[in-house]
Design a protein around this motif. Structure first.
Motif, mmCIF file in Angstrom:
data_model
loop_
_atom_site.group_PDB
_atom_site.id
_atom_site.type_symbol
_atom_site.label_atom_id
_atom_site.label_comp_id
_atom_site.label_asym_id
_atom_site.label_seq_id
_atom_site.Cartn_x
_atom_site.Cartn_y
_atom_site.Cartn_z
ATOM 1 N N UNK A 239 0.834 -1.200 0.000
ATOM 2 C CA UNK A 239 0.000 0.000 0.000
ATOM 3 C C UNK A 239 0.868 1.249 0.000
ATOM 4 N N UNK A 240 0.431 2.247 -0.758
ATOM 5 C CA UNK A 240 1.150 3.524 -0.789
ATOM 6 C C UNK A 240 1.055 4.173 0.584
ATOM 7 N N UNK A 241 2.144 4.725 1.061
ATOM 8 C CA UNK A 241 2.169 5.374 2.371
ATOM 9 C C UNK A 241 1.100 6.464 2.427
ATOM 10 N N UNK A 249 -3.272 12.718 -3.719
ATOM 11 C CA UNK A 249 -4.715 12.922 -3.798
ATOM 12 C C UNK A 249 -5.058 14.412 -3.872
ATOM 13 N N UNK A 250 -4.370 15.231 -3.077
ATOM 14 C CA UNK A 250 -4.607 16.679 -3.114
ATOM 15 C C UNK A 250 -4.198 17.258 -4.459
ATOM 16 N N UNK A 251 -3.054 16.790 -4.978
ATOM 17 C CA UNK A 251 -2.581 17.280 -6.278
ATOM 18 C C UNK A 251 -3.543 16.866 -7.376
ATOM 19 N N UNK A 252 -4.031 15.632 -7.299
ATOM 20 C CA UNK A 252 -4.969 15.122 -8.288
ATOM 21 C C UNK A 252 -6.261 15.934 -8.279
ATOM 22 N N UNK A 253 -6.800 16.189 -7.081
ATOM 23 C CA UNK A 253 -8.024 16.963 -6.983
ATOM 24 C C UNK A 253 -7.864 18.382 -7.510
ATOM 25 N N UNK A 272 -5.212 11.151 -16.372
ATOM 26 C CA UNK A 272 -5.028 11.701 -15.033
ATOM 27 C C UNK A 272 -3.622 11.446 -14.521
ATOM 28 N N UNK A 273 -3.104 10.248 -14.797
ATOM 29 C CA UNK A 273 -1.762 9.904 -14.350
ATOM 30 C C UNK A 273 -0.726 10.860 -14.934
ATOM 31 N N UNK A 274 -0.879 11.176 -16.217
ATOM 32 C CA UNK A 274 0.055 12.122 -16.839
ATOM 33 C C UNK A 274 -0.091 13.515 -16.244
ATOM 34 N N UNK A 275 -1.310 13.868 -15.844
ATOM 35 C CA UNK A 275 -1.559 15.208 -15.309
ATOM 36 C C UNK A 275 -0.812 15.449 -14.004
ATOM 37 N N UNK A 276 -0.616 14.403 -13.208
ATOM 38 C CA UNK A 276 0.119 14.574 -11.944
ATOM 39 C C UNK A 276 1.470 13.863 -11.980
ATOM 40 N N UNK A 277 1.849 13.393 -13.187
ATOM 41 C CA UNK A 277 3.197 12.855 -13.429
ATOM 42 C C UNK A 277 3.510 11.626 -12.557
ATOM 43 N N UNK A 278 2.597 10.661 -12.553
ATOM 44 C CA UNK A 278 2.879 9.381 -11.899
ATOM 45 C C UNK A 278 2.439 8.261 -12.841
ATOM 46 N N UNK A 282 0.253 3.214 -10.518
ATOM 47 C CA UNK A 282 0.309 3.807 -9.180
ATOM 48 C C UNK A 282 -0.951 4.628 -8.903
ATOM 49 N N UNK A 283 -1.440 5.311 -9.924
ATOM 50 C CA UNK A 283 -2.679 6.071 -9.742
ATOM 51 C C UNK A 283 -3.837 5.114 -9.467
ATOM 52 N N UNK A 284 -3.873 4.004 -10.201
ATOM 53 C CA UNK A 284 -4.907 3.004 -9.964
ATOM 54 C C UNK A 284 -4.833 2.470 -8.540
ATOM 55 N N UNK A 285 -3.606 2.226 -8.051
ATOM 56 C CA UNK A 285 -3.422 1.744 -6.687
ATOM 57 C C UNK A 285 -3.848 2.794 -5.671
ATOM 58 N N UNK A 286 -3.533 4.048 -5.965
ATOM 59 C CA UNK A 286 -3.921 5.146 -5.079
ATOM 60 C C UNK A 286 -5.440 5.210 -4.941
ATOM 61 N N UNK A 287 -6.132 5.129 -6.070
ATOM 62 C CA UNK A 287 -7.582 5.227 -6.050
ATOM 63 C C UNK A 287 -8.219 4.022 -5.359
ATOM 64 N N UNK A 288 -7.772 2.832 -5.718
ATOM 65 C CA UNK A 288 -8.412 1.618 -5.208
ATOM 66 C C UNK A 288 -8.038 1.300 -3.767
ATOM 67 N N UNK A 289 -6.741 1.363 -3.460
ATOM 68 C CA UNK A 289 -6.277 0.927 -2.138
ATOM 69 C C UNK A 289 -6.363 2.030 -1.089
#
Length: 357
Positions: A239-241, A249-253, A272-278, A282-289
């Motif tokens: 899991x991402x720290x 999440x704040x940057x994405x929002x 979205x991943x390109x928009x926050x440069x990840x 990892x973005x999928x993991x951030x959203x789901x986990x």
């Protein structure tokens, strides 16, 4: 009372007492969880109903106010059962507006109706109309709950081994409520004292059986919400720290709102991943986990939140036009997403919000 009656009173009252204690404990310890809140209401309502039955059986001259409290609690059993399953199955974290409205009506009927037509003054009304109405409402919600569980009920007949602990617990809770309903309905229709007091014995047995066989071996949290779909063949991802997840999440929002990315009906996770440069994974993991949401759910929440603002501020726009404005390419898709996020329709949302304002 003789020794036999004392034992009967103890066994029948034990479940009611422990149900009240357990309901208050859950309400106190888990008050921020919607399924737990509704479970505590269900336990408290059933316990009060059982307590009223036990007391009136052993003391027929019990003051009418206690009978009114017991029947009023009985009025909430069906709704609490139904909404408990809706909250658990949909993993509701915030009480929808229409739920609040419906529960306000239920509580209003109990409080206002009980104050205007108290049992003490209108015993015939309560005995020959109100009690039947209460059991009718209870029965309607029991049937509605069965409809919610139709998939699980079907699996229990076709492939019982395919049921996990959560589904087994759900079926047990539903089945026990059906049994209690039948017992008290029979007592109401046929006025048989033996059946009436058996409700207390039944509830005591159910309560202790539930604690021993379900809660004892599992965390109750895991039994209340819909199970996640997992794959045993895949290794568990790290899991991402939380600190990193919060920053992303704040940057994405911020990016979504600043660039109005949600307005793009063809928006993809990779965009979205390109928009926050990840990386996309990892973005999928951030959203789901970390956020506990799928990509579509996450974007739909932004779109529907903006749609709600437009509904209240842009009265000239049609609902269809608002749907296109916030990123949906069809009216049906917008309505379906709005219903899923807000648990109501755009028209009802506008009407309710305007009334409250």
């Amino acid at each position: 009372m003789n020794i036999g009656q004392q034992i009967l009173f103890f066994l029948s009252a034990l479940g009611a007492f422990n149900g009240l204690v357990l309901g208050l404990y859950i309400l106190y310890k888990k008050r921020t969880s919607i399924p737990f809140l509704l479970l505590s209401i269900l336990l408290l309502a059933v316990s009060l109903r059982v307590a009223k039955a036990v007391l009136i059986y052993f003391n027929p001259r019990l003051p009418k106010v206690y009978l009114q409290i017991g029947l009023s609690a009985c009025f909430l059993i069906g709704p609490a059962l139904y909404y408990f399953f809706r909250a658990a199955m949909k993993k509701v974290t915030v009480i929808p507006t229409n739920w609040k409205r419906e529960w306000s009506v239920l509580l209003g009927v109990i409080v206002v109706g009980g104050a205007v037509f108290p049992y003490q003054t209108y015993p015939d009304l309560w005995n020959h109309f109100v009690a039947q109405l209460i059991y009718l409402v209870w029965g309607v919600y029991v049937v509605a709950t069965g409809f919610l569980l139709r998939g699980t009920l079907k699996t229990s007949f076709v492939n019982p081994s395919g049921l996990g602990p959560t589904e087994q617990f759900w079926l047990w809770v539903y089945g026990c409520n059906c049994l209690l309903y039948v017992v008290y309905l029979m007592a109401l229709l046929w006025h048989i004292g033996g059946i009436y007091i058996s409700g207390g014995i039944t509830f005591t047995s159910i309560l202790y059986f539930t604690i021993f066989f379900f809660v004892k071996g599992s965390r109750i949290d895991q039994l209340l919400t819909a199970p996640e779909t997992t794959s045993l063949s895949k290794p568990e991802k790290k899991k991402i720290a939380d600190s990193d997840a919060q920053v992303w999440a704040e940057k994405l929002g911020q990016v979504i709102m600043d660039k109005a990315l949600y307005k793009d009906p063809n928006l993809k996770l990779s965009d979205l991943a390109r928009a926050i440069n990840i990386p996309a994974h990892q973005l999928s993991q951030l959203l789901n986990d970390n956020l506990g949401k799928s990509f579509s759910t996450y974007i739909n929440e932004y779109r529907i939140n903006e749609a709600c603002k437009l509904i209240m501020t842009m009265e000239r726009l049609t609902f269809e036009a608002i749907g296109y404005e916030v990123g949906y390419n069809s009216k049906s898709t917008f309505y379906a997403a709005f219903k899923k996020v807000m648990d109501t329709t755009p028209a009802l949302f506008k009407e309710t919000t305007m009334k409250t304002n």
